[in-house]
Design a protein around this motif. Structure first.
Motif, PDB file in Angstrom:
ATOM      1  N   GLU A 176      13.697  26.499  81.489  1.00 30.66           N
ATOM      2  CA  GLU A 176      13.865  26.370  82.943  1.00 30.66           C
ATOM      3  C   GLU A 176      12.514  26.420  83.631  1.00 30.66           C
ATOM      4  OE1 GLU A 176      16.572  25.883  84.807  1.00 30.66           O
ATOM      5  OE2 GLU A 176      18.028  25.996  83.184  1.00 30.66           O
ATOM      6  N   LYS A 177      12.421  25.770  84.778  1.00 32.34           N
ATOM      7  CA  LYS A 177      11.209  25.855  85.587  1.00 32.34           C
ATOM      8  C   LYS A 177      11.145  27.232  86.202  1.00 32.34           C
ATOM      9  CE  LYS A 177      10.534  21.098  86.972  1.00 32.34           C
ATOM     10  NZ  LYS A 177      10.435  20.159  88.064  1.00 32.34           N
TER      11      LYS A 177
ATOM     12  N   THR B  72      16.139  16.618  78.524  1.00 31.30           N
ATOM     13  CA  THR B  72      15.178  17.361  79.347  1.00 31.30           C
ATOM     14  C   THR B  72      15.736  17.780  80.706  1.00 31.30           C
ATOM     15  OG1 THR B  72      14.213  15.327  80.192  1.00 31.30           O
ATOM     16  CG2 THR B  72      13.175  16.305  78.248  1.00 31.30           C
ATOM     17  N   SER B  73      16.974  17.420  80.997  1.00 29.01           N
ATOM     18  CA  SER B  73      17.565  17.853  82.263  1.00 29.01           C
ATOM     19  C   SER B  73      18.319  19.172  82.106  1.00 29.01           C
ATOM     20  CB  SER B  73      18.498  16.775  82.818  1.00 29.01           C
ATOM     21  OG  SER B  73      19.603  16.599  81.953  1.00 29.01           O
ATOM     22  N   LYS B  74      18.375  19.694  80.876  1.00 28.49           N
ATOM     23  CA  LYS B  74      19.117  20.928  80.628  1.00 28.49           C
ATOM     24  C   LYS B  74      18.347  21.804  79.641  1.00 28.49           C
ATOM     25  CE  LYS B  74      23.594  22.479  78.913  1.00 28.49           C
ATOM     26  NZ  LYS B  74      24.804  22.069  78.235  1.00 28.49           N
ATOM     27  N   ALA B  75      18.178  23.077  79.991  1.00 23.06           N
ATOM     28  CA  ALA B  75      17.471  24.004  79.100  1.00 23.06           C
ATOM     29  C   ALA B  75      18.254  24.173  77.807  1.00 23.06           C
ATOM     30  CB  ALA B  75      17.290  25.355  79.780  1.00 23.06           C
ATOM     31  N   GLY B  76      17.519  24.271  76.701  1.00 27.52           N
ATOM     32  CA  GLY B  76      18.158  24.470  75.400  1.00 27.52           C
ATOM     33  C   GLY B  76      17.197  24.137  74.274  1.00 27.52           C
TER      34      GLY B  76
ATOM     35  N   LEU C  47       9.085  22.169  76.243  1.00 23.66           N
ATOM     36  CA  LEU C  47       9.025  21.403  77.495  1.00 23.66           C
ATOM     37  C   LEU C  47       9.690  22.202  78.600  1.00 23.66           C
ATOM     38  CD1 LEU C  47      10.306  17.998  76.049  1.00 23.66           C
ATOM     39  CD2 LEU C  47       7.933  18.627  76.443  1.00 23.66           C
ATOM     40  N   THR C  48       9.496  21.735  79.814  1.00 20.28           N
ATOM     41  CA  THR C  48      10.159  22.325  80.975  1.00 20.28           C
ATOM     42  C   THR C  48      11.199  21.334  81.479  1.00 20.28           C
ATOM     43  OG1 THR C  48       8.095  23.442  81.532  1.00 20.28           O
ATOM     44  CG2 THR C  48       9.737  23.326  83.259  1.00 20.28           C
TER      45      THR C  48
END
Length: 152
Positions: free
Chosen positions: A91-92, A61-65, A26-27
């Protein structure tokens, strides 16, 4: 009678249900539905998708990982299976719009200097080669005739 007693006392094998779920990417900012595209089936009970439990869902989904989601399903006889998938949140990609067109910061040093000479593969003047061939041909014919006159 012996065969009947054997069948009567035989236990029925209960197959373990299977969960079909795959890793996802996901992004940041996307919504995540933990049950989307997840199914469960059992040989005896058939479709058990509605029986799926989520044991762990740490997706943010608010943080990359990389996060894990663990599913569990149990059939009517009590047999169960567990499956864990990884959900990668990236990340976007923010497009970078340059203020001016890309210009090389240094000249390309791998290019040979153009000194005006003909290089391999370059086209040369066709008229020059044609004239040279004619002159050489006339010279060869002239030498051949002279040699023939001397020998006679």
């Amino acid at each position: 009678v012996g065969k009947w007693e054997f069948k009567k006392n035989a236990s029925i094998i209960n197959h373990i249900p299977t969960i079909s779920a795959s890793d996802k990417t996901l992004t940041v900012g996307d919504t995540f539905d933990s049950l989307k595209d997840v199914t469960a089936t059992d040989k005896e009970d058939g479709d058990l998708t509605k029986e799926i439990e989520i044991l762990k869902n740490e997706v943010n989904t608010s943080k990359a990982g990389v996060y894990e989601v663990t599913y569990k399903v149990t059939d009517s006889k009590g047999a169960s299976s567990i499956k864990t998938i990884k959900v990668t949140v990236i990340e976007k990609n923010i497009p970078i719009i340059p203020n001016e067109p890309d210009k090389p910061s240094k000249p390309d040093t791998n290019k040979p200097e153009d000194n005006g000479s003909v290089g391999t593969g370059d086209k040369t003047n066709g008229v020059f080669w044609t004239m040279l061939s004619i002159i050489c041909g006339i010279s060869v014919i002239g030498v051949y005739r002279k040699k023939r006159e001397i020998n006679q």
